[in-house]
Design an enzyme around this catalytic site. Structure first.
Site, PDB file in Angstrom:
ATOM      1  N   ASP A 117     -10.358   2.653   2.129  1.00  0.00           N
ATOM      2  CA  ASP A 117     -10.540   2.005   3.443  1.00  0.00           C
ATOM      3  C   ASP A 117     -11.441   2.835   4.362  1.00  0.00           C
ATOM      4  O   ASP A 117     -12.296   2.298   5.073  1.00  0.00           O
ATOM      5  CB  ASP A 117      -9.189   1.790   4.139  1.00  0.00           C
ATOM      6  CG  ASP A 117      -8.447   0.572   3.604  1.00  0.00           C
ATOM      7  OD1 ASP A 117      -9.099  -0.324   3.022  1.00  0.00           O
ATOM      8  OD2 ASP A 117      -7.215   0.513   3.778  1.00  0.00           O
ATOM      9  N   ARG A 119       0.817   1.987  20.225  1.00  0.00           N
ATOM     10  CA  ARG A 119       1.956   1.454  20.991  1.00  0.00           C
ATOM     11  C   ARG A 119       3.143   2.412  20.869  1.00  0.00           C
ATOM     12  O   ARG A 119       3.738   2.805  21.869  1.00  0.00           O
ATOM     13  CB  ARG A 119       2.290   0.060  20.441  1.00  0.00           C
ATOM     14  CG  ARG A 119       3.376  -0.663  21.151  1.00  0.00           C
ATOM     15  CD  ARG A 119       3.505  -2.069  20.623  1.00  0.00           C
ATOM     16  NE  ARG A 119       3.841  -2.106  19.190  1.00  0.00           N
ATOM     17  CZ  ARG A 119       3.963  -3.228  18.491  1.00  0.00           C
ATOM     18  NH1 ARG A 119       3.763  -4.404  19.068  1.00  0.00           N
ATOM     19  NH2 ARG A 119       4.272  -3.182  17.213  1.00  0.00           N
ATOM     20  N   GLY A 141      -1.064   1.686   8.586  1.00  0.00           N
ATOM     21  CA  GLY A 141      -1.628   2.015   7.284  1.00  0.00           C
ATOM     22  C   GLY A 141      -3.141   2.108   7.305  1.00  0.00           C
ATOM     23  O   GLY A 141      -3.715   3.058   6.765  1.00  0.00           O
ATOM     24  N   LYS A 175       0.812  -1.225   0.000  1.00  0.00           N
ATOM     25  CA  LYS A 175       0.000   0.000   0.000  1.00  0.00           C
ATOM     26  C   LYS A 175       0.846   1.276   0.000  1.00  0.00           C
ATOM     27  O   LYS A 175       0.460   2.283  -0.591  1.00  0.00           O
ATOM     28  CB  LYS A 175      -0.935   0.019   1.211  1.00  0.00           C
ATOM     29  CG  LYS A 175      -2.116  -0.927   1.085  1.00  0.00           C
ATOM     30  CD  LYS A 175      -3.069  -0.736   2.238  1.00  0.00           C
ATOM     31  CE  LYS A 175      -4.186  -1.751   2.192  1.00  0.00           C
ATOM     32  NZ  LYS A 175      -5.156  -1.563   3.287  1.00  0.00           N
TER      33      LYS A 175
HETATM   34  P1  NDP Z   1       0.256  -1.879   9.890  1.00  0.00           P
HETATM   35  O1  NDP Z   1       1.332  -2.892   9.928  1.00  0.00           O
HETATM   36  O2  NDP Z   1       0.367  -0.725   8.958  1.00  0.00           O
HETATM   37  O3  NDP Z   1       0.064  -1.255  11.362  1.00  0.00           O
HETATM   38  C1  NDP Z   1       0.036  -2.094  12.469  1.00  0.00           C
HETATM   39  C2  NDP Z   1      -0.459  -1.322  13.713  1.00  0.00           C
HETATM   40  O4  NDP Z   1      -0.677  -2.267  14.742  1.00  0.00           O
HETATM   41  C3  NDP Z   1       0.539  -0.311  14.263  1.00  0.00           C
HETATM   42  O5  NDP Z   1      -0.182   0.736  14.832  1.00  0.00           O
HETATM   43  C4  NDP Z   1       1.272  -1.132  15.329  1.00  0.00           C
HETATM   44  O6  NDP Z   1       1.834  -0.352  16.361  1.00  0.00           O
HETATM   45  C5  NDP Z   1       0.122  -1.943  15.884  1.00  0.00           C
HETATM   46  N1  NDP Z   1       0.486  -3.196  16.545  1.00  0.00           N
HETATM   47  C6  NDP Z   1       0.995  -4.304  15.957  1.00  0.00           C
HETATM   48  N2  NDP Z   1       1.144  -5.291  16.876  1.00  0.00           N
HETATM   49  C7  NDP Z   1       0.707  -4.802  18.053  1.00  0.00           C
HETATM   50  C8  NDP Z   1       0.593  -5.338  19.359  1.00  0.00           C
HETATM   51  N3  NDP Z   1       0.964  -6.584  19.647  1.00  0.00           N
HETATM   52  N4  NDP Z   1       0.075  -4.551  20.336  1.00  0.00           N
HETATM   53  C9  NDP Z   1      -0.318  -3.303  20.058  1.00  0.00           C
HETATM   54  N5  NDP Z   1      -0.221  -2.723  18.846  1.00  0.00           N
HETATM   55  C10 NDP Z   1       0.274  -3.472  17.840  1.00  0.00           C
HETATM   56  O7  NDP Z   1      -1.083  -2.718   9.638  1.00  0.00           O
HETATM   57  P2  NDP Z   1      -2.441  -2.202   8.956  1.00  0.00           P
HETATM   58  O8  NDP Z   1      -2.733  -0.850   9.490  1.00  0.00           O
HETATM   59  O9  NDP Z   1      -2.371  -2.392   7.486  1.00  0.00           O
HETATM   60  O10 NDP Z   1      -3.509  -3.280   9.482  1.00  0.00           O
HETATM   61  C11 NDP Z   1      -4.046  -3.207  10.804  1.00  0.00           C
HETATM   62  C12 NDP Z   1      -5.235  -4.174  10.943  1.00  0.00           C
HETATM   63  O11 NDP Z   1      -6.313  -3.713  10.130  1.00  0.00           O
HETATM   64  C13 NDP Z   1      -4.932  -5.600  10.515  1.00  0.00           C
HETATM   65  O12 NDP Z   1      -5.569  -6.467  11.428  1.00  0.00           O
HETATM   66  C14 NDP Z   1      -5.566  -5.696   9.145  1.00  0.00           C
HETATM   67  O13 NDP Z   1      -5.975  -7.031   8.854  1.00  0.00           O
HETATM   68  C15 NDP Z   1      -6.783  -4.810   9.335  1.00  0.00           C
HETATM   69  N6  NDP Z   1      -7.312  -4.235   8.068  1.00  0.00           N
HETATM   70  C16 NDP Z   1      -8.621  -4.502   7.738  1.00  0.00           C
HETATM   71  C17 NDP Z   1      -9.195  -3.980   6.609  1.00  0.00           C
HETATM   72  C18 NDP Z   1     -10.616  -4.280   6.289  1.00  0.00           C
HETATM   73  O14 NDP Z   1     -11.082  -3.933   5.187  1.00  0.00           O
HETATM   74  N7  NDP Z   1     -11.362  -4.871   7.199  1.00  0.00           N
HETATM   75  C19 NDP Z   1      -8.435  -3.099   5.683  1.00  0.00           C
HETATM   76  C20 NDP Z   1      -7.064  -2.880   6.117  1.00  0.00           C
HETATM   77  C21 NDP Z   1      -6.544  -3.438   7.265  1.00  0.00           C
HETATM   78  P3  NDP Z   1       3.332   0.288  16.235  1.00  0.00           P
HETATM   79  O15 NDP Z   1       3.173   1.500  15.385  1.00  0.00           O
HETATM   80  O16 NDP Z   1       3.728   0.575  17.619  1.00  0.00           O
HETATM   81  O17 NDP Z   1       4.181  -0.786  15.578  1.00  0.00           O
END
Ligand code: NDP
Length: 271
Positions: A104, A153, A131, A68
């Site tokens: 999204d 986080r 993202g 993305k």
């Molecule tokens: P990214 O990798 O871009 O971001 C991940 C985020 O999750 C960051 O904010 C990260 O924090 C946080 N994170 C990861 N692991 C942990 C943890 N163990 N505890 C707390 N925070 C955590 O992922 P996306 O934004 O692309 O995706 C996020 C979710 O959204 C996923 O589950 C994805 O499947 C879902 N999604 C669903 C869609 C839909 O249409 N339903 C569309 C797009 C995404 P940090 O910045 O500190 O690393």
């Protein structure tokens, strides 16, 4: 007979994607002559991949993990909502390249509205600043939410995202400083659920009647976030399947100029 217009979803891995089924159902419903496939691009081959697909005459693309951000950089032009997101999930063909969009946020707003009605005046807490979270901030503000707190986080990412939105109704912080007070909607936009993990939750967030706990992740079973929110008192829980269908409908509309009905498709997928 004319050849079907070609579309695809690009990711790596991609075999699990529900997008081909969703778009096939939309095309049948609206009688569009189109073909939509899932293509796995090599991790170092996104840009050359979309150039080749342009030459082959593809009309549009969806983009998913991990491309993305690369898609954002590779587009000829991007919409305002994609600009704020810094990420692109939909490509629209132009004569000389690709225009980038992010659907999204429109998908999330449509699904939240289905669940709770108008978002105007609602207090929202969003956990996560990656993202997906970045893509939904502007559409949530456009839907006139009263207050949007983004907690992450890595606190600085939430603070930066709130600053990019440049509106007084948004603030960013770390998990630990979110007050233990009620919100109307708590969105889990972290990737924690993917590993069966949870961001730290406070019971006070879920205390109001009608509170909705919404996980962007979806699966066959309720996610760990949905289960925990129920135990903490959230009246309603939902996963992100509806958002997935709605963001696809928005992309379909941008490509074909026709808005498909989403409810029948969501019900097929939920089965
Ligand atoms: P990214 O990798 O871009 O971001 C991940 C985020 O999750 C960051 O904010 C990260 O924090 C946080 N994170 C990861 N692991 C942990 C943890 N163990 N505890 C707390 N925070 C955590 O992922 P996306 O934004 O692309 O995706 C996020 C979710 O959204 C996923 O589950 C994805 O499947 C879902 N999604 C669903 C869609 C839909 O249409 N339903 C569309 C797009 C995404 P940090 O910045 O500190 O690393």
């Amino acid at each position: 007979m004319s050849q079907p217009d070609r579309y695809a979803v690009l990711g790596n891995p991609i075999a699990h994607s529900k997008s081909p089924l969703i778009h096939r159902l939309f095309a049948e419903q609206t009688q569009q002559v189109m073909r939509y496939e899932a293509l796995c691009l090599p991790l170092d081959g996104f840009v050359s991949g979309i150039q080749a697909l342009h030459q082959q005459g593809y009309r549009g693309m969806n983009v998913t993990v991990p491309f993305k951000f690369e898609a954002f950089a590779a587009c000829e032009s991007v919409s305002e909502r994609a600009q704020l997101a810094g990420a692109v999930n939909t490509l629209i063909r132009t004569d000389s390249g690709w225009q980038g969009e992010n659907t999204d946020g429109a998908g999330l707003v449509a699904d939240l509205t289905r669940l709770v009605g108008s978002l105007a005046g609602k207090r929202l807490l969003m956990l996560g600043a990656g993202g997906a979270a970045s893509g939904v901030v502007k559409p949530l503000l456009d839907a006139k939410v009263d207050q949007l707190t983004i907690a992450n986080r890595t606190a600085q990412k939430a603070i930066d995202l709130a600053q990019r939105a440049a509106q007084g109704r948004v603030n960013g912080c770390g998990f630990d400083v979110v007050p233990n007070q009620p919100y109307d909607i708590i969105i889990n936009a972290t990737a924690a659920s993917l590993a069966g993990d949870l961001p730290p939750l406070k019971a006070g967030w879920f205390a109001d009647a009608g509170c909705l706990a919404y996980d962007m992740m979806y699966g066959k079973e309720p996610t760990v976030f949905m289960q925990a929110a129920q135990e903490l008192g959230a009246e309603q829980q939902a996963d992100g399947l509806g958002m997935l269908v709605e963001q696809a409908a928005e992309a379909f509309y941008l490509w074909r100029g026709i808005r498909p009905q989403t409810e029948p498709v969501r019900l097929v997928l939920a089965e």
